[in-house]
Every structure is written in structure tokens, then in C-alpha cells.
Design a protein around this motif. Structure first.
Motif, PDB file in Angstrom:
ATOM      1  N   THR A 195       8.400   5.427  -7.284  1.00 46.01           N
ATOM      2  CA  THR A 195       8.318   4.520  -6.145  1.00 46.01           C
ATOM      3  C   THR A 195       9.301   4.977  -5.065  1.00 46.01           C
ATOM      4  OG1 THR A 195      10.053   3.025  -6.917  1.00 46.01           O
ATOM      5  CG2 THR A 195       7.776   2.581  -7.676  1.00 46.01           C
TER       6      THR A 195
ATOM      7  N   GLY B 288       5.030  10.486  -7.816  1.00 43.44           N
ATOM      8  CA  GLY B 288       5.365  10.170  -9.200  1.00 43.44           C
ATOM      9  C   GLY B 288       6.459   9.138  -9.397  1.00 43.44           C
TER      10      GLY B 288
ATOM     11  N   ARG C  11       2.200   1.971  -3.564  1.00 40.10           N
ATOM     12  CA  ARG C  11       1.161   2.561  -4.417  1.00 40.10           C
ATOM     13  C   ARG C  11       0.875   4.015  -4.026  1.00 40.10           C
ATOM     14  NH1 ARG C  11      -0.982  -2.573  -3.683  1.00 40.10           N
ATOM     15  NH2 ARG C  11      -2.341  -1.854  -2.008  1.00 40.10           N
ATOM     16  N   ALA C  12       0.720   4.270  -2.728  1.00 37.03           N
ATOM     17  CA  ALA C  12       0.389   5.618  -2.264  1.00 37.03           C
ATOM     18  C   ALA C  12       1.539   6.592  -2.533  1.00 37.03           C
ATOM     19  CB  ALA C  12       0.052   5.593  -0.772  1.00 37.03           C
TER      20      ALA C  12
ATOM     21  N   HIS D 272       0.843  -1.199   0.000  1.00 37.12           N
ATOM     22  CA  HIS D 272       0.000   0.000   0.000  1.00 37.12           C
ATOM     23  C   HIS D 272       0.879   1.251   0.000  1.00 37.12           C
ATOM     24  CE1 HIS D 272      -3.478   2.492   0.508  1.00 37.12           C
ATOM     25  NE2 HIS D 272      -2.945   3.054   1.591  1.00 37.12           N
TER      26      HIS D 272
ATOM     27  N   LYS E 262       3.903   6.377  -4.875  1.00 40.15           N
ATOM     28  CA  LYS E 262       4.011   6.637  -6.317  1.00 40.15           C
ATOM     29  C   LYS E 262       2.910   7.571  -6.791  1.00 40.15           C
ATOM     30  CE  LYS E 262       4.774   4.636 -10.775  1.00 40.15           C
ATOM     31  NZ  LYS E 262       5.165   3.483 -11.535  1.00 40.15           N
ATOM     32  N   GLU E 263       1.720   7.403  -6.254  1.00 39.82           N
ATOM     33  CA  GLU E 263       0.613   8.283  -6.625  1.00 39.82           C
ATOM     34  C   GLU E 263       0.890   9.720  -6.177  1.00 39.82           C
ATOM     35  OE1 GLU E 263      -3.984   8.758  -5.305  1.00 39.82           O
ATOM     36  OE2 GLU E 263      -3.321   6.726  -5.830  1.00 39.82           O
ATOM     37  N   ALA E 264       1.465   9.878  -4.998  1.00 39.55           N
ATOM     38  CA  ALA E 264       1.715  11.219  -4.459  1.00 39.55           C
ATOM     39  C   ALA E 264       2.945  11.891  -5.068  1.00 39.55           C
ATOM     40  CB  ALA E 264       1.876  11.148  -2.942  1.00 39.55           C
TER      41      ALA E 264
END
Length: 148
Positions: free
Chosen positions: A47, A45, A38-39, A35, A41-43
Motif C-alpha cells: 500500500t 505490491g 488498490r491500484a 481507488h 498495491k496492485e502495481a
């Protein structure tokens, strides 16, 4: 988002620690490792691993331009335990090998900082325990700061 910033701050602070791993950073944020990836990378851009590698390479670029240390010493100072991995990641990030990068950028500024000062500042020199022979270092304390 606050937890992600705390984890990112921990990576910014402890980037040179070779033992810094995904589980520890994810736990710092209070997320499971998957989790967290994913979070993050989303925040941000990229990993967490990519972010940490970029931080380490940026610091290596600075040391290659300014310090009179070998590529191997710099590799270990910035948190890589393998010279091959360091060189491959450095070339992928900058387009040059560490040695080529140094050759291209040295001489454009001030003189190189002596390696002994850099190693002292980075905590690379450790004092020997009482009773040890001068110059001998225990296996648990290496100049690179890398633990066994």
C-alpha cells in the motif's frame, strides 16, 4: 500507470514531510483515495502507506549508521511525529529497536557525521525572525521541521 508513477515519485521526493498524507498523494495521481490504494498495491505490491513507511525507515537506518543525532531527532527528520510509532515500525521492519540497530552498526565505517551538519542539510535549523531573542524559536518553526 503513469499517474501511479507520478504519485510514487512525489512520495520519493517528499517522504520526510510529516504532512504527506494519502489524500494529497491520491489527488496528485488523480484518483480517489480508495481507488489509489488498490491500484498502487496492485502495481507495487504494497500500500502507499507501507511504501512510505519503508522509505522513511530506510532513511532512518542510514542516519542511525552515519549521523550523531538522537533517535528522537532522527524520528522527526524522517517524517514521524511519534517516537513510539517510529520505534515500533522500525523494529517491525528491521527486527531491532533504533538504539539496538545503532549499537550494532556504528563503528563499522567512518566516524559519525556531527548532528549539526545533518540538521543543517535537512533544513532542521531555521533562522529566527527579526526582533526575536537569540536561541528562541517560534512555535511554528521547530528543529524537527514539524508544523503545529
Amino acid at each position: 500507470m503513469r499517474q501511479l508513477r507520478l504519485a510514487k515519485d512525489a512520495m520519493d521526493r517528499d517522504w520526510a514531510e510529516p504532512g504527506l498524507d494519502l489524500d494529497a498523494v491520491a489527488a496528485h495521481a488523480g484518483y480517489s483515495r480508495f481507488h489509489f490504494i488498490r491500484a498502487f498495491k496492485e502495481a507495487y505490491g504494497e500500500t502507499p502507506g507501507q511504501y512510505l513507511t519503508h522509505r522513511r525507515i530506510e532513511r532512518a537506518e542510514d542516519l542511525l549508521r552515519t549521523a550523531n543525532l538522537s533517535v528522537t531527532e532522527i524520528c522527526h527528520l524522517v517524517g514521524f511525529s511519534s517516537l513510539g510509532t517510529f520505534s515500533a515500525r522500525f523494529k517491525a521492519f528491521t527486527g531491532l529497536t533504533p538504539s539496538d540497530y545503532r549499537a550494532k552498526h556504528v563503528g563499522r565505517g567512518t566516524a559519525l557525521i556531527p548532528g549539526c551538519y545533518v540538521m543543517h542539510w535537512a533544513g532542521g535549523f531555521r533562522s529566527a525572525p527579526a526582533g526575536a531573542e537569540p536561541g528562541a524559536q517560534p512555535s511554528a518553526q521547530r528543529n524537527s521541521g514539524e508544523a503545529d
